[in-house]
Motif scaffolding. Structure first.
Motif, PDB file in Angstrom:
ATOM      1  N   ALA A 193       0.785  -1.419  -0.056  1.00  0.00           N
ATOM      2  CA  ALA A 193      -0.024   0.131  -0.085  1.00  0.00           C
ATOM      3  C   ALA A 193       0.799   1.244  -0.092  1.00  0.00           C
ATOM      4  CB  ALA A 193      -0.731   0.019   1.271  1.00  0.00           C
ATOM      5  N   PHE A 194       1.831   1.361   0.689  1.00  0.00           N
ATOM      6  CA  PHE A 194       2.738   2.399   0.574  1.00  0.00           C
ATOM      7  C   PHE A 194       3.238   2.607  -0.799  1.00  0.00           C
ATOM      8  CE2 PHE A 194       3.345   1.068   5.036  1.00  0.00           C
ATOM      9  CZ  PHE A 194       3.037   2.091   5.782  1.00  0.00           C
ATOM     10  N   ASN A 195       3.593   1.864  -1.629  1.00  0.00           N
ATOM     11  CA  ASN A 195       4.127   1.980  -2.943  1.00  0.00           C
ATOM     12  C   ASN A 195       2.933   2.408  -3.889  1.00  0.00           C
ATOM     13  OD1 ASN A 195       6.759   1.272  -2.008  1.00  0.00           O
ATOM     14  ND2 ASN A 195       6.167  -0.709  -1.945  1.00  0.00           N
ATOM     15  N   GLU A 196       1.764   2.062  -3.361  1.00  0.00           N
ATOM     16  CA  GLU A 196       0.497   2.771  -4.239  1.00  0.00           C
ATOM     17  C   GLU A 196       0.020   3.955  -4.288  1.00  0.00           C
ATOM     18  OE1 GLU A 196      -1.608  -1.832  -4.310  1.00  0.00           O
ATOM     19  OE2 GLU A 196      -2.323  -0.186  -3.239  1.00  0.00           O
ATOM     20  N   GLY A 197       0.892   4.789  -3.084  1.00  0.00           N
ATOM     21  CA  GLY A 197       0.700   6.163  -2.905  1.00  0.00           C
ATOM     22  C   GLY A 197      -0.499   6.557  -1.978  1.00  0.00           C
ATOM     23  N   TRP A 198      -1.108   5.562  -1.435  1.00  0.00           N
ATOM     24  CA  TRP A 198      -2.267   6.011  -0.530  1.00  0.00           C
ATOM     25  C   TRP A 198      -2.210   5.984   0.946  1.00  0.00           C
ATOM     26  CZ3 TRP A 198      -5.583   2.306   1.766  1.00  0.00           C
ATOM     27  CH2 TRP A 198      -5.322   0.854   1.560  1.00  0.00           C
ATOM     28  N   VAL A 199      -1.170   5.405   0.970  1.00  0.00           N
ATOM     29  CA  VAL A 199      -0.651   5.214   2.674  1.00  0.00           C
ATOM     30  C   VAL A 199       0.613   5.823   3.035  1.00  0.00           C
ATOM     31  CG1 VAL A 199      -0.542   3.773   4.543  1.00  0.00           C
ATOM     32  CG2 VAL A 199      -2.093   3.169   2.795  1.00  0.00           C
ATOM     33  N   TRP A 200       0.929   6.690   3.760  1.00  0.00           N
ATOM     34  CA  TRP A 200       2.239   7.124   3.943  1.00  0.00           C
ATOM     35  C   TRP A 200       2.932   6.849   5.109  1.00  0.00           C
ATOM     36  CZ3 TRP A 200       4.384  10.815   7.328  1.00  0.00           C
ATOM     37  CH2 TRP A 200       5.590  11.235   6.905  1.00  0.00           C
ATOM     38  N   THR A 201       4.291   6.953   5.102  1.00  0.00           N
ATOM     39  CA  THR A 201       5.195   6.991   6.222  1.00  0.00           C
ATOM     40  C   THR A 201       6.595   7.531   5.818  1.00  0.00           C
ATOM     41  OG1 THR A 201       6.128   5.629   8.345  1.00  0.00           O
ATOM     42  CG2 THR A 201       5.975   4.547   5.805  1.00  0.00           C
ATOM     43  N   GLU A 202       7.162   8.087   6.957  1.00  0.00           N
ATOM     44  CA  GLU A 202       8.398   8.728   6.494  1.00  0.00           C
ATOM     45  C   GLU A 202       9.260   7.377   6.051  1.00  0.00           C
ATOM     46  OE1 GLU A 202      10.625  12.217   8.179  1.00  0.00           O
ATOM     47  OE2 GLU A 202      11.288  10.424   9.199  1.00  0.00           O
ATOM     48  N   ARG A 203      10.288   7.755   4.871  1.00  0.00           N
ATOM     49  CA  ARG A 203      11.184   6.776   4.422  1.00  0.00           C
ATOM     50  C   ARG A 203      12.464   7.031   5.359  1.00  0.00           C
ATOM     51  NH1 ARG A 203      11.299   8.064  -1.953  1.00  0.00           N
ATOM     52  NH2 ARG A 203      10.899  10.236  -0.951  1.00  0.00           N
ATOM     53  N   LYS A 204      13.029   5.828   5.712  1.00  0.00           N
ATOM     54  CA  LYS A 204      14.289   5.875   6.647  1.00  0.00           C
ATOM     55  C   LYS A 204      15.442   5.858   5.676  1.00  0.00           C
ATOM     56  CE  LYS A 204      12.099   5.969  10.454  1.00  0.00           C
ATOM     57  NZ  LYS A 204      11.684   7.317  11.118  1.00  0.00           N
ATOM     58  N   TRP A 205      15.875   7.242   5.356  1.00  0.00           N
ATOM     59  CA  TRP A 205      16.757   7.152   4.254  1.00  0.00           C
ATOM     60  C   TRP A 205      17.999   6.356   4.055  1.00  0.00           C
ATOM     61  CZ3 TRP A 205      13.731  10.102   1.285  1.00  0.00           C
ATOM     62  CH2 TRP A 205      13.968  10.610  -0.049  1.00  0.00           C
ATOM     63  N   SER A 206      18.592   6.183   5.195  1.00  0.00           N
ATOM     64  CA  SER A 206      19.779   5.312   4.899  1.00  0.00           C
ATOM     65  C   SER A 206      19.524   3.921   4.716  1.00  0.00           C
ATOM     66  CB  SER A 206      20.789   5.440   6.570  1.00  0.00           C
ATOM     67  OG  SER A 206      19.918   5.195   7.529  1.00  0.00           O
ATOM     68  N   GLN A 207      18.437   3.696   5.170  1.00  0.00           N
ATOM     69  CA  GLN A 207      17.777   2.070   4.796  1.00  0.00           C
ATOM     70  C   GLN A 207      17.132   1.942   3.223  1.00  0.00           C
ATOM     71  OE1 GLN A 207      15.214   0.470   7.903  1.00  0.00           O
ATOM     72  NE2 GLN A 207      16.263   1.960   9.454  1.00  0.00           N
ATOM     73  N   ILE A 208      16.785   2.991   2.772  1.00  0.00           N
ATOM     74  CA  ILE A 208      16.138   2.960   1.322  1.00  0.00           C
ATOM     75  C   ILE A 208      17.260   2.956   0.190  1.00  0.00           C
ATOM     76  CG2 ILE A 208      13.687   3.630   2.221  1.00  0.00           C
ATOM     77  CD1 ILE A 208      14.717   5.954   0.271  1.00  0.00           C
ATOM     78  N   SER A 209      18.366   3.645   0.513  1.00  0.00           N
ATOM     79  CA  SER A 209      19.252   3.933  -0.450  1.00  0.00           C
ATOM     80  C   SER A 209      20.827   4.051   0.224  1.00  0.00           C
ATOM     81  CB  SER A 209      19.063   5.293  -1.039  1.00  0.00           C
ATOM     82  OG  SER A 209      20.032   5.930  -2.018  1.00  0.00           O
ATOM     83  N   ALA A 210      21.630   3.303  -0.606  1.00  0.00           N
ATOM     84  CA  ALA A 210      23.040   3.175  -0.174  1.00  0.00           C
ATOM     85  C   ALA A 210      23.784   4.448  -0.329  1.00  0.00           C
ATOM     86  CB  ALA A 210      23.706   1.927  -0.982  1.00  0.00           C
ATOM     87  N   ASP A 211      23.260   5.275  -1.546  1.00  0.00           N
ATOM     88  CA  ASP A 211      24.475   6.503  -1.755  1.00  0.00           C
ATOM     89  C   ASP A 211      23.607   7.753  -1.401  1.00  0.00           C
ATOM     90  OD1 ASP A 211      22.364   6.672  -3.798  1.00  0.00           O
ATOM     91  OD2 ASP A 211      23.686   5.022  -5.234  1.00  0.00           O
ATOM     92  N   THR A 212      22.274   7.496  -0.782  1.00  0.00           N
ATOM     93  CA  THR A 212      21.510   8.734  -0.492  1.00  0.00           C
ATOM     94  C   THR A 212      20.620   9.167  -1.880  1.00  0.00           C
ATOM     95  OG1 THR A 212      22.403  10.855  -0.739  1.00  0.00           O
ATOM     96  CG2 THR A 212      22.955   9.642   1.195  1.00  0.00           C
ATOM     97  N   GLY A 213      20.949   8.638  -2.989  1.00  0.00           N
ATOM     98  CA  GLY A 213      20.049   9.009  -4.043  1.00  0.00           C
ATOM     99  C   GLY A 213      18.939   8.155  -4.229  1.00  0.00           C
ATOM    100  N   VAL A 214      17.707   8.736  -4.801  1.00  0.00           N
ATOM    101  CA  VAL A 214      16.604   8.191  -5.394  1.00  0.00           C
ATOM    102  C   VAL A 214      16.642   8.314  -6.719  1.00  0.00           C
ATOM    103  CG1 VAL A 214      14.377   7.518  -5.139  1.00  0.00           C
ATOM    104  CG2 VAL A 214      15.687   7.769  -2.979  1.00  0.00           C
TER     105      VAL A 214
END
Ligand SMILES: [Zn+2]
Length: 253
Positions: A193-214
Motif C-alpha cells: 500500500a505504501f508504494n501505491e501512494g495512498w498510505v504514507w510513512t516517512e522513508r528511513k533514508w539510510s535504509q532505502i538508499s545506499a548512496d542517499t540518491g533516489v
C-alpha cells in the motif's frame, strides 16, 4: 543588481515600490548521492526563483524574492552526516514571523517556492491563514509543476537525473564526474500500500538508499537541465503574474 531579489536590491530603490507578491524559496541542506553538493535544493530554489521572477518583473509585475531558507525538514535522514534538520514546528515559527512582516507592510500575497520533498507547508498555511486572514498564503513544489518524463529518461525524487541535470546547468563546478555517482537505487517498502501512494510513512533514508540518491542520475546532461529550467521558469512566471494580479476579494468563478 536585480531589483526583484531582496538580497541584491537596496532601500533606496525599493522604499516607494508597492509589491504585490513575495516569493519565499525554501530549500534544505542534505547529502545528494555522492556527486551533488549539499546545497543542491538551495541552488535550485535560488536559481529557479530568480529566473522566473525576472520573466515576471520584465512584464511589469511587482514581485520580491526573499532570500532562500537553507534548512529543511530532514527527520528521515538523522543518521546521514551533516544533513541539517529543522523541525516542522521551527518552520512554522519562521513562517509566522515572515508573514507577520508582510502582513504589517501590506504585502498580502506570499508564495513559498519549495525545493525539498521533506518540507510540507500546507497544514502550516491553513493555521497561519486563521491568524492572518488578509493574506493569500500559497505554496508550490516546483518539481511537480511540469511533467519531468518529457525531459528525462529515468525517474526519481532525490539527486536523480532531473536534479543532476539542473545543477549541471546552474552550478556545473559543484558536480563530480558522473561515473563517481551512485546508481540511486531505492528499496521499496514491503507493504504494498505504501508504494501505491495512498498510505504514507516517512522513508528511513539510510535504509532505502545506499548512496542517499533516489533515481539513477547517470544520464543527466547540462542540455537537459537547461531545457527543463526554461520550461519550468516560464510556467512559474505565469503563476506569479496571475497571483500578483488576482483580486483577493474575487478569487473564484
Ligand atoms: Zn534535492
Amino acid at each position: 543588481m536585480r531589483h526583484y531579489l531582496l538580497a541584491e536590491t537596496n532601500w533606496k530603490n525599493i522604499r516607494d515600490v508597492k509589491f504585490d507578491l513575495a516569493i519565499l524559496p525554501w530549500g534544505a541542506t542534505e547529502a545528494h548521492n555522492y556527486h551533488l553538493p549539499y546545497s543542491t535544493d538551495v541552488i535550485e530554489a535560488d536559481g529557479i526563483a530568480a529566473e522566473s521572477a525576472k520573466i515576471a518583473w520584465e512584464k511589469g509585475v511587482k514581485i520580491i524574492v526573499l532570500p532562500a531558507i537553507p534548512f529543511g525538514v530532514n527527520t528521515g535522514q538523522k543518521d546521514i552526516l551533516l544533513d541539517i534538520n529543522i523541525n516542522p514546528s521551527t518552520q512554522f515559527a519562521i513562517l509566522n514571523d515572515i508573514i507577520e512582516v508582510l502582513n504589517r507592510q501590506k504585502i498580502y500575497k506570499l508564495l513559498i517556492l519549495n525545493s525539498h520533498g521533506g518540507n510540507d507547508f500546507k497544514s502550516m498555511l491553513r493555521e497561519l491563514g486563521l491568524r492572518f486572514p488578509q493574506m493569500l498564503l500559497t505554496t508550490c513544489n516546483w518539481y511537480q509543476s511540469i511533467d519531468k518524463s518529457a525531459f528525462f529518461e529515468n525517474p526519481g525524487d532525490h539527486a536523480d537525473e532531473m536534479e543532476t541535470s539542473l545543477i549541471l546547468h546552474l552550478a556545473p563546478g559543484l558536480v563530480l564526474p558522473l561515473p563517481e555517482a551512485g546508481e540511486g537505487k531505492e528499496k521499496k517498502n514491503k507493504i504494498k500500500a505504501f508504494n501505491e501512494g495512498w498510505v504514507w510513512t516517512e522513508r528511513k533514508w539510510s535504509q532505502i538508499s545506499a548512496d542517499t540518491g533516489v533515481g539513477d542520475p547517470r544520464r543527466a546532461t547540462k542540455e537537459k537541465g537547461k531545457k527543463y529550467f526554461k520550461a519550468l521558469t516560464e510556467k512559474l512566471s505565469d503563476l506569479y503574474i496571475e497571483l500578483a494580479k488576482c483580486d483577493l476579494k474575487d478569487l473564484y468563478e
